[in-house]
Design a protein around this motif. Structure first.
Motif, short mmCIF file in Angstrom:
data_model
loop_
_atom_site.label_atom_id
_atom_site.label_comp_id
_atom_site.label_asym_id
_atom_site.label_seq_id
_atom_site.Cartn_x
_atom_site.Cartn_y
_atom_site.Cartn_z
N SER A 104 -56.74 -74.17 -37.95
CA SER A 104 -55.48 -74.04 -38.32
C SER A 104 -54.71 -75.53 -38.50
O SER A 104 -55.32 -76.51 -38.06
CB SER A 104 -54.47 -73.50 -37.05
N GLY A 105 -53.77 -75.48 -39.14
CA GLY A 105 -53.21 -76.78 -39.77
C GLY A 105 -52.35 -76.60 -40.73
O GLY A 105 -51.86 -75.39 -41.19
N THR A 106 -51.67 -77.76 -41.33
CA THR A 106 -50.87 -77.94 -42.51
C THR A 106 -51.81 -78.16 -43.67
O THR A 106 -53.27 -78.30 -43.83
CB THR A 106 -49.89 -78.86 -42.39
N CYS A 107 -51.11 -78.11 -44.93
CA CYS A 107 -52.11 -78.48 -46.08
C CYS A 107 -52.62 -79.91 -45.88
O CYS A 107 -53.67 -80.04 -46.38
CB CYS A 107 -51.13 -78.35 -47.42
N ARG A 108 -52.04 -80.95 -45.44
CA ARG A 108 -52.46 -82.23 -45.15
C ARG A 108 -53.87 -82.31 -44.09
O ARG A 108 -54.52 -82.78 -44.66
CB ARG A 108 -51.46 -82.94 -44.73
N ASP A 109 -53.69 -81.29 -43.34
CA ASP A 109 -54.74 -81.05 -42.23
C ASP A 109 -56.04 -80.57 -43.06
O ASP A 109 -57.10 -80.98 -42.82
CB ASP A 109 -54.34 -80.18 -41.07
N PHE A 110 -55.56 -79.64 -43.94
CA PHE A 110 -56.91 -78.85 -44.43
C PHE A 110 -57.48 -79.67 -45.74
O PHE A 110 -58.74 -79.96 -45.84
CB PHE A 110 -56.32 -77.50 -45.20
N ALA A 111 -56.68 -80.50 -46.13
CA ALA A 111 -57.02 -81.46 -47.12
C ALA A 111 -58.00 -82.47 -46.52
O ALA A 111 -59.01 -83.01 -47.19
CB ALA A 111 -56.04 -82.13 -48.02
#
Length: 332
Positions: free
Chosen positions: A211-218
């Protein structure tokens, strides 16, 4: 009408004339340019007046073959001195300096531009040396791309390395298929979770929690690609969500700044991949800043001086709207 208004008016008339000169095309072949407007507002609130240090913002879309900026502005609720600089990666940075205290500080950034592209199309085919993993970069490319090839984050327990190897297991080494599998993994096994805390999770934390935010996924995708031998970089910018203009499908991450990945593939160049929404082309992604790691592309950063308990919180609102469309004159 000021000079920037005159420039905008002239350019739109130019596009209209170019479009009118072209022969009609079938809908599938229409090459459209989108006229878009971005408004980005951030407000910080405090229990009593505090003083502010220098703030730096990245909100201005990168100019290039896919973007023509028409007008932009930066303003603050507390009087400030504003000037602009360009960093080593050619990102535009707005620097704001304050001399007065305040109990609320609002930043309002606005920009209007024309964005070019064809949805779902990669402009250039891959060279044969880029069709399989690992990509064969030339010595000059290795020199130019060195900062984007080396992994930046630690992998103390080896879990990230093991996850990375799964994408090429069993001789599954076609570049396009590997990239497609990585995007598919984010869609099927990861959950988007917004949070108020600043910063970006480590790739290991995002992988562990799924799980995470868009910054984490990127950031996880970038570090995964680097371990596979790809040159990859972090991109911060804006996401155009057609649902906000009456479209049928909503995007995850709209209403705030967005982050995604660019991968360098010989023949095609830097290609965009958004693990949050499984996007790889089109008008949806509007790049503002590129970086080796997320810390180099913070949308807004600065300091304030007061008691720790004075800080009451912040709110962010980002609106990206399509104003209209014109035929792309570059496709005539």
């Amino acid at each position: 009408m000021d000079r920037r208004d005159q420039t905008e008016s002239w350019y739109l008339r130019f596009l209209a004339r170019k479009g009118a000169q072209r022969a009609p095309l079938r809908d599938a072949d229409q090459c459209m340019a989108i006229i878009g407007e971005i408004t980005h507002t951030t407000t910080y609130r405090y229990a009593k007046p505090v003083t502010f240090g220098t703030h730096r913002a990245m909100f201005l879309p990168r100019r290039g073959a896919s973007t023509r900026l028409l007008r932009w502005s930066a303003s603050t609720s507390v009087p400030s001195k504003v000037h602009w600089v360009t960093d080593s990666r050619s990102n535009a940075v707005t620097v704001m300096e304050f001399s007065e205290p305040g109990s609320e500080l609002t930043f309002t950034f606005k920009v209007r531009g024309i964005y070019f592209g064809i949805k779902g199309l990669e402009s250039f085919p891959l060279e044969p040396r880029a069709e399989e993993v690992p990509v064969q970069y030339t010595p000059d490319e290795w020199t130019d791309l060195a900062g984007y090839l080396r992994p930046h984050a630690d992998d103390p327990d080896g879990s990230h390395a093991a996850w990375t190897k799964s994408f090429v297991a069993g001789d599954q080494d076609r570049t396009a298929d590997v990239l497609r599998r990585i995007l598919g993994m984010f869609r099927s096994e990861f959950s988007y979770r917004g949070r108020d805390a600043e910063g970006t999770q480590s790739p290991g934390e995002t992988l562990r929690t799924r799980s995470g935010t868009c910054r984490d996924f990127a950031w996880l995708m970038i570090e995964t690609l680097r371990r596979l031998g790809f040159a990859a970089r972090f991109v911060s910018g804006y996401l155009y969500d057609a649902a906000l203009d009456g479209g049928a499908v909503g995007m995850t991450g709209s209403g705030a700044t967005h982050a995604w990945v660019q991968v360098f593939l010989p023949g095609a160049g830097w290609l965009d991949y958004d693990p949050t929404n499984s996007l790889s082309a089109g008008f949806d992604l509007i790049p503002v800043a590129i970086a080796r790691h997320p810390g180099q592309a913070v949308p807004l950063a600065g300091s304030w001086f007061g008691d720790p308990g004075d800080y009451l919180g912040m709110s962010i609102n980002v609106a990206v709207h399509k104003i209209g469309e014109v035929l792309d004159p570059s496709e005539g």
